[in-house]
Design a protein around this motif. Structure first.
Motif, PDB file in Angstrom:
ATOM      1  N   UNK A   1       0.834  -1.209   0.000  1.00 27.38           N
ATOM      2  CA  UNK A   1       0.000   0.000   0.000  1.00 27.38           C
ATOM      3  C   UNK A   1       0.866   1.254   0.000  1.00 27.38           C
ATOM      4  N   UNK A   2       1.890   1.281   0.885  1.00 26.45           N
ATOM      5  CA  UNK A   2       2.747   2.454   0.981  1.00 26.45           C
ATOM      6  C   UNK A   2       3.490   2.692  -0.319  1.00 26.45           C
ATOM      7  N   UNK A   3       4.032   1.602  -0.908  1.00 28.92           N
ATOM      8  CA  UNK A   3       4.789   1.758  -2.145  1.00 28.92           C
ATOM      9  C   UNK A   3       3.938   2.343  -3.264  1.00 28.92           C
ATOM     10  N   UNK A   4       2.677   1.888  -3.339  1.00 21.58           N
ATOM     11  CA  UNK A   4       1.795   2.380  -4.403  1.00 21.58           C
ATOM     12  C   UNK A   4       1.618   3.886  -4.295  1.00 21.58           C
ATOM     13  N   UNK A   5       1.460   4.390  -3.076  1.00 18.57           N
ATOM     14  CA  UNK A   5       1.207   5.818  -2.920  1.00 18.57           C
ATOM     15  C   UNK A   5       2.488   6.637  -2.959  1.00 18.57           C
ATOM     16  N   UNK A   6       3.592   6.039  -2.566  1.00 18.59           N
ATOM     17  CA  UNK A   6       4.854   6.746  -2.718  1.00 18.59           C
ATOM     18  C   UNK A   6       5.200   6.920  -4.195  1.00 18.59           C
ATOM     19  N   UNK A   7       4.763   5.983  -5.035  1.00 14.68           N
ATOM     20  CA  UNK A   7       5.010   6.132  -6.477  1.00 14.68           C
ATOM     21  C   UNK A   7       4.315   7.358  -7.034  1.00 14.68           C
ATOM     22  N   UNK A   8       3.229   7.783  -6.372  1.00 19.16           N
ATOM     23  CA  UNK A   8       2.516   8.974  -6.834  1.00 19.16           C
ATOM     24  C   UNK A   8       3.387  10.212  -6.724  1.00 19.16           C
ATOM     25  N   UNK A   9       4.403  10.152  -5.841  1.00 15.67           N
ATOM     26  CA  UNK A   9       5.258  11.317  -5.650  1.00 15.67           C
ATOM     27  C   UNK A   9       6.092  11.629  -6.886  1.00 15.67           C
ATOM     28  N   UNK A  10       6.174  10.696  -7.819  1.00 14.04           N
ATOM     29  CA  UNK A  10       6.955  10.935  -9.038  1.00 14.04           C
ATOM     30  C   UNK A  10       6.313  11.980  -9.931  1.00 14.04           C
ATOM     31  N   UNK A  11       5.043  12.247  -9.736  1.00 15.16           N
ATOM     32  CA  UNK A  11       4.389  13.245 -10.581  1.00 15.16           C
ATOM     33  C   UNK A  11       4.189  14.556  -9.831  1.00 15.16           C
ATOM     34  N   UNK A  12       4.963  14.751  -8.760  1.00 14.71           N
ATOM     35  CA  UNK A  12       4.856  15.975  -7.974  1.00 14.71           C
ATOM     36  C   UNK A  12       6.007  16.923  -8.297  1.00 14.71           C
ATOM     37  N   UNK A  13       5.667  18.190  -8.363  1.00 17.22           N
ATOM     38  CA  UNK A  13       6.664  19.253  -8.379  1.00 17.22           C
ATOM     39  C   UNK A  13       6.689  19.807  -6.956  1.00 17.22           C
ATOM     40  N   UNK A  14       7.821  19.656  -6.270  1.00 13.08           N
ATOM     41  CA  UNK A  14       7.862  19.920  -4.842  1.00 13.08           C
ATOM     42  C   UNK A  14       8.695  21.154  -4.501  1.00 13.08           C
ATOM     43  N   UNK A  15       8.216  21.866  -3.483  1.00 13.22           N
ATOM     44  CA  UNK A  15       8.945  23.030  -2.967  1.00 13.22           C
ATOM     45  C   UNK A  15       8.849  23.003  -1.454  1.00 13.22           C
ATOM     46  N   UNK A  16       9.988  23.140  -0.777  1.00 17.31           N
ATOM     47  CA  UNK A  16       9.997  23.124   0.682  1.00 17.31           C
ATOM     48  C   UNK A  16      10.781  24.320   1.194  1.00 17.31           C
ATOM     49  N   UNK A 173       8.572   8.701   6.705  1.00 15.11           N
ATOM     50  CA  UNK A 173       7.953   7.872   5.673  1.00 15.11           C
ATOM     51  C   UNK A 173       6.438   8.005   5.752  1.00 15.11           C
ATOM     52  N   UNK A 174       5.900   8.023   6.972  1.00 20.52           N
ATOM     53  CA  UNK A 174       4.463   8.177   7.130  1.00 20.52           C
ATOM     54  C   UNK A 174       3.947   9.466   6.541  1.00 20.52           C
ATOM     55  N   UNK A 175       4.691  10.543   6.727  1.00 20.74           N
ATOM     56  CA  UNK A 175       4.269  11.828   6.161  1.00 20.74           C
ATOM     57  C   UNK A 175       4.343  11.796   4.635  1.00 20.74           C
ATOM     58  N   UNK A 176       5.303  11.032   4.111  1.00 23.27           N
ATOM     59  CA  UNK A 176       5.387  10.896   2.662  1.00 23.27           C
ATOM     60  C   UNK A 176       4.207  10.094   2.119  1.00 23.27           C
ATOM     61  N   UNK A 177       3.804   9.078   2.859  1.00 19.10           N
ATOM     62  CA  UNK A 177       2.618   8.324   2.457  1.00 19.10           C
ATOM     63  C   UNK A 177       1.408   9.246   2.474  1.00 19.10           C
ATOM     64  N   UNK A 178       1.314  10.075   3.516  1.00 21.39           N
ATOM     65  CA  UNK A 178       0.207  11.025   3.606  1.00 21.39           C
ATOM     66  C   UNK A 178       0.218  11.969   2.410  1.00 21.39           C
ATOM     67  N   UNK A 179       1.405  12.448   2.036  1.00 17.27           N
ATOM     68  CA  UNK A 179       1.511  13.318   0.862  1.00 17.27           C
ATOM     69  C   UNK A 179       1.046  12.584  -0.386  1.00 17.27           C
ATOM     70  N   UNK A 180       1.454  11.311  -0.522  1.00 12.80           N
ATOM     71  CA  UNK A 180       1.029  10.536  -1.677  1.00 12.80           C
ATOM     72  C   UNK A 180      -0.478  10.388  -1.748  1.00 12.80           C
ATOM     73  N   UNK A 181      -1.124  10.269  -0.592  1.00 11.74           N
ATOM     74  CA  UNK A 181      -2.575  10.132  -0.563  1.00 11.74           C
ATOM     75  C   UNK A 181      -3.260  11.398  -1.048  1.00 11.74           C
ATOM     76  N   UNK A 182      -2.757  12.569  -0.632  1.00 14.58           N
ATOM     77  CA  UNK A 182      -3.390  13.818  -1.072  1.00 14.58           C
ATOM     78  C   UNK A 182      -3.115  14.076  -2.551  1.00 14.58           C
ATOM     79  N   UNK A 183      -1.981  13.592  -3.034  1.00 21.39           N
ATOM     80  CA  UNK A 183      -1.736  13.667  -4.482  1.00 21.39           C
ATOM     81  C   UNK A 183      -2.758  12.803  -5.211  1.00 21.39           C
TER      82      UNK A 183
END
Length: 216
Positions: A1-16, A173-183
């Protein structure tokens, strides 16, 4: 489950970047404040102000129609079998101020929220006692021109208590999964608009140190 949503991060343009007083959410409406209210001021540690946005083109529906669809069924835009919004107060098929939901997500982000803002093109939740986090989240859409709609999710969150803060720090990692979910939710909004995504989903994260929150 986590891997699937972390893959969504590949289509993000990120700024921190670092944040400050301008990154704080608006106060709760006084009429909705009670003993269960849990604002960011009740939290601990830094506050993360995050915005996820996407543009849909060739959309068959407008911003108001999208928000109306989501307000009737929040799960319509959510990744299936991953995020669930269970109504705990209010009438099915509509969303009004004061309605309450429980959000079920991976990692320990399950928790109760209350509708504290509702307009034709947006709605906002505030966290309640029992939620691991303290903060707010807003879903909104705007019409750029006919057939072009911008959708955004804006999040203001910090650990809900001192114990959660210690846990929160270790959940990168959990926050990254959360980011993937909102993506994924942004992509769900494009699907509901029956349009197509233009460009990447954009994420902006601003971190406000706890010491600055104490002076706000």
């Amino acid at each position: 489950m986590a891997n699937r949503h972390l893959r969504a991060l590949r289509i993000i343009e990120r700024e921190r970047t670092g944040g400050g007083a301008t990154d704080l959410p608006a106060p709760w409406p006084l009429a909705l404040v009670d003993e269960r209210t849990k604002t960011y001021a009740h939290g601990h540690g830094p506050l993360f102000h995050r915005t996820f946005s996407v543009r849909a083109v060739d959309a068959r529906h407008d911003a108001a129609e999208l928000i109306e669809t989501l307000s009737r069924d929040l799960d319509a835009g959510a990744p299936p079998h991953v995020v669930t919004f269970a109504r705990e107060r209010g009438e099915p098929g509509r969303m009004l101020l004061g309605d309450e939901y429980r959000v079920y997500m991976p990692a320990p982000w399950d928790g109760p929220v209350r509708v504290i803002l509702r307009t034709e093109r947006s709605f906002r939740f505030g966290t309640l006692a029992g939620h691991l986090e303290a903060g707010q989240i807003e879903f909104r859409a705007s019409d750029v021109e006919p057939g072009v709609v911008d959708f955004e999710i804006e999040v203001w969150s910090r650990a809900g208590d001192r114990a959660a803060e210690l846990f929160y720090r270790r959940l990168v990692v959990g926050r990254e999964v959360q980011a993937g979910l909102w993506v994924q939710f942004c992509l769900g909004a494009v699907r509901l608009l029956e349009g197509r995504r233009e460009g990447k989903v954009r994420e902006i994260t601003r971190r406000v140190p706890a010491r600055e929150l104490d002076t706000c």
